[in-house]
Design a protein around this motif. Structure first.
Motif, PDB file in Angstrom:
ATOM      1  N   LEU A  92       0.835  -1.194   0.000  1.00  0.00           N
ATOM      2  CA  LEU A  92       0.000   0.000   0.000  1.00  0.00           C
ATOM      3  C   LEU A  92       0.874   1.250   0.000  1.00  0.00           C
ATOM      4  CD1 LEU A  92      -2.713   1.542   0.325  1.00  0.00           C
ATOM      5  CD2 LEU A  92      -2.398   1.301   2.814  1.00  0.00           C
ATOM      6  N   LEU A  93       0.606   2.147  -0.935  1.00  0.00           N
ATOM      7  CA  LEU A  93       1.209   3.470  -0.945  1.00  0.00           C
ATOM      8  C   LEU A  93       0.119   4.502  -0.692  1.00  0.00           C
ATOM      9  CD1 LEU A  93       3.591   3.309  -4.066  1.00  0.00           C
ATOM     10  CD2 LEU A  93       4.179   2.989  -1.651  1.00  0.00           C
ATOM     11  N   VAL A  94       0.464   5.562   0.026  1.00  0.00           N
ATOM     12  CA  VAL A  94      -0.469   6.651   0.301  1.00  0.00           C
ATOM     13  C   VAL A  94       0.094   7.930  -0.308  1.00  0.00           C
ATOM     14  CG1 VAL A  94      -1.661   7.996   2.068  1.00  0.00           C
ATOM     15  CG2 VAL A  94      -1.261   5.550   2.422  1.00  0.00           C
ATOM     16  N   ASP A  95      -0.711   8.580  -1.136  1.00  0.00           N
ATOM     17  CA  ASP A  95      -0.321   9.819  -1.810  1.00  0.00           C
ATOM     18  C   ASP A  95      -0.822  10.998  -0.984  1.00  0.00           C
ATOM     19  OD1 ASP A  95       0.289  11.845  -3.545  1.00  0.00           O
ATOM     20  OD2 ASP A  95      -1.279  11.366  -5.003  1.00  0.00           O
ATOM     21  N   ILE A  96       0.106  11.806  -0.449  1.00  0.00           N
ATOM     22  CA  ILE A  96      -0.281  13.015   0.273  1.00  0.00           C
ATOM     23  C   ILE A  96       0.180  14.206  -0.555  1.00  0.00           C
ATOM     24  CG2 ILE A  96      -0.470  12.002   2.556  1.00  0.00           C
ATOM     25  CD1 ILE A  96       2.341  12.873   3.202  1.00  0.00           C
ATOM     26  N   VAL A  97      -0.775  15.015  -0.964  1.00  0.00           N
ATOM     27  CA  VAL A  97      -0.527  16.004  -2.008  1.00  0.00           C
ATOM     28  C   VAL A  97      -0.032  17.320  -1.427  1.00  0.00           C
ATOM     29  CG1 VAL A  97      -2.226  14.955  -3.520  1.00  0.00           C
ATOM     30  CG2 VAL A  97      -2.915  16.785  -1.951  1.00  0.00           C
ATOM     31  N   GLY A  98       0.356  18.226  -2.319  1.00  0.00           N
ATOM     32  CA  GLY A  98       0.858  19.524  -1.920  1.00  0.00           C
ATOM     33  C   GLY A  98      -0.248  20.500  -1.563  1.00  0.00           C
ATOM     34  N   PHE A  99       0.155  21.668  -1.107  1.00  0.00           N
ATOM     35  CA  PHE A  99      -0.768  22.706  -0.670  1.00  0.00           C
ATOM     36  C   PHE A  99      -1.706  23.103  -1.806  1.00  0.00           C
ATOM     37  CE2 PHE A  99      -1.925  27.033   0.703  1.00  0.00           C
ATOM     38  CZ  PHE A  99      -2.317  26.764   1.999  1.00  0.00           C
ATOM     39  N   THR A 100      -2.953  23.403  -1.473  1.00  0.00           N
ATOM     40  CA  THR A 100      -4.084  23.771  -2.339  1.00  0.00           C
ATOM     41  C   THR A 100      -4.710  22.577  -3.053  1.00  0.00           C
ATOM     42  OG1 THR A 100      -2.949  24.265  -4.442  1.00  0.00           O
ATOM     43  CG2 THR A 100      -3.045  26.043  -2.786  1.00  0.00           C
ATOM     44  N   ALA A 101      -4.229  21.374  -2.831  1.00  0.00           N
ATOM     45  CA  ALA A 101      -4.787  20.212  -3.515  1.00  0.00           C
ATOM     46  C   ALA A 101      -5.346  19.217  -2.498  1.00  0.00           C
ATOM     47  CB  ALA A 101      -3.738  19.538  -4.392  1.00  0.00           C
ATOM     48  N   GLY A 102      -6.069  18.239  -3.027  1.00  0.00           N
ATOM     49  CA  GLY A 102      -6.540  17.109  -2.233  1.00  0.00           C
ATOM     50  C   GLY A 102      -6.226  15.841  -2.989  1.00  0.00           C
TER      51      GLY A 102
END
Length: 334
Positions: A50-60
């Motif tokens: 399992l990989l979890v994508d945590i995005v940059g500021f202003t995104a979801g």
């Protein structure tokens, strides 16, 4: 937008999680959260990492599963990398972590909410239970910018939970990244000194100014690194409001969250990771390459195995770098 139309597409499941740990946050972040989950073609998720994508500021997270012009969204990128044999199949979760202050730094905050706990105590168990994937030694996370910061901090604080991390253009070196940003914040607040009213006006505007995005970003950092529960949205600035001088005690709280500070106390724990990847553009307009170089040097001094790369680009539109990082994470966890 598959580069090869013959590439078989995986499936993106849209799930909803009702968070308990986010309840009571001061920035009015909803506790009901969307989590998109990518499952590769020909798989149901069982026994995959399992990989979890945590995005940059202003995104979801769901922004990365959305249709993208002139390029691939992330599921399409994964389809290509997996079909070509560049990486083994993995499950990827895309949690929505957006807030009224434009995002967050994926740490626990009395103002922003318990986003660290949200990822580890709610998102990961929720996805793993649903798809029988991941598990101890088979979890990784990756992100860019604020997401890169989150990936670095989670690797430092929780190497017993995450086993691999990729840090793209992550926030490191707060002195170079943030210190000069307080002047435009104070200029913006000069017309509306009440931070709560400023934020409300930002949201009420028909068209927010690009410059105001940077202002609300700094308010989000303040609510993350040194929150004041009694202040509107929990925001407390680390500078004097008339002369823009750093307040030592307040700024010290910010620096305590700088990965370059955290590595001094938590760096040895990174030896437990199966893979750690860090990169940054050599002309990053937020000065992040200097923090990345410092982290690279410090990790070398501590004897931490990692991959470090600089590339000929700035901070913008560098998702193509995931062609390098995602195979590294997937292979390490498989």
């Amino acid at each position: 937008m598959h580069k090869d139309p013959a590439t078989l597409a995986g499936t993106v499941h849209r799930l909803t999680l009702d968070s308990q740990v986010l309840a009571g946050n001061l920035v009015q972040a909803p506790t009901r959260r969307i989590i998109d989950v990518y499952i590769p073609h020909g798989h149901d998720g069982r026994d995959l990492p399992l990989l979890v994508d945590i995005v940059g500021f202003t995104a979801g997270g769901p922004a990365h599963t959305n249709w993208k012009s002139f390029g691939e969204n992330l599921p399409e990128r994964l389809d290509r990398l997996i079909a070509s044999g560049a990486m083994p199949p993995v499950v990827v979760a895309f949690p929505d972590c957006f807030t009224k202050l434009g995002g967050n730094q994926y740490v626990n905050s009395v103002a922003m909410g318990r986003w660290d706990d949200f990822l580890r105590d709610e998102v990961v168990p929720f996805v793993e239970d649903r798809f029988s994937c991941g598990g101890s030694g088979r979890r990784g996370l990756f992100g860019k910018s604020s997401g890169g910061y989150g990936a670095m901090v989670h690797a430092l604080l929780h190497p017993d939970f995450w086993s691999a991390a990729a840090v793209h253009s992550g926030d490191m070196g707060f002195e170079l990244l943030y210190r000069h940003e307080f002047v435009p914040v104070l200029r913006a607040l000069a017309k509306q000194p009440d931070i709560g009213q400023w934020v409300d006006a930002f949201w009420a505007a028909r068209k927010p100014k690009d410059s105001d995005i940077h202002i609300i970003m700094m308010l989000a950092q303040a609510a993350s690194f040194d929150p004041d529960p009694s202040a509107p949205y929990g925001v407390r600035l680390p500078v004097t409001l008339d002369t823009c001088e750093l307040i030592p005690d307040r700024w010290a709280h910010w620096l305590a969250w700088d990965p370059l500070t955290l590595v001094e106390s938590h760096g040895p724990g990174l030896k437990a990771l199966k893979a750690l990847y860090i990169d940054c553009g050599d002309v990053d307009q937020y000065n992040l390459v200097y923090g990345a170089r410092r982290m690279h040097q410090r990790l070398n001094a501590l004897g931490i195995r990692h991959t470090y790369e600089e590339f000929d680009d700035d901070h913008t539109a560098v998702d193509y770098r995931m062609d390098i990082s995602l195979p590294i994470l997937a292979k390490a966890l498989s």
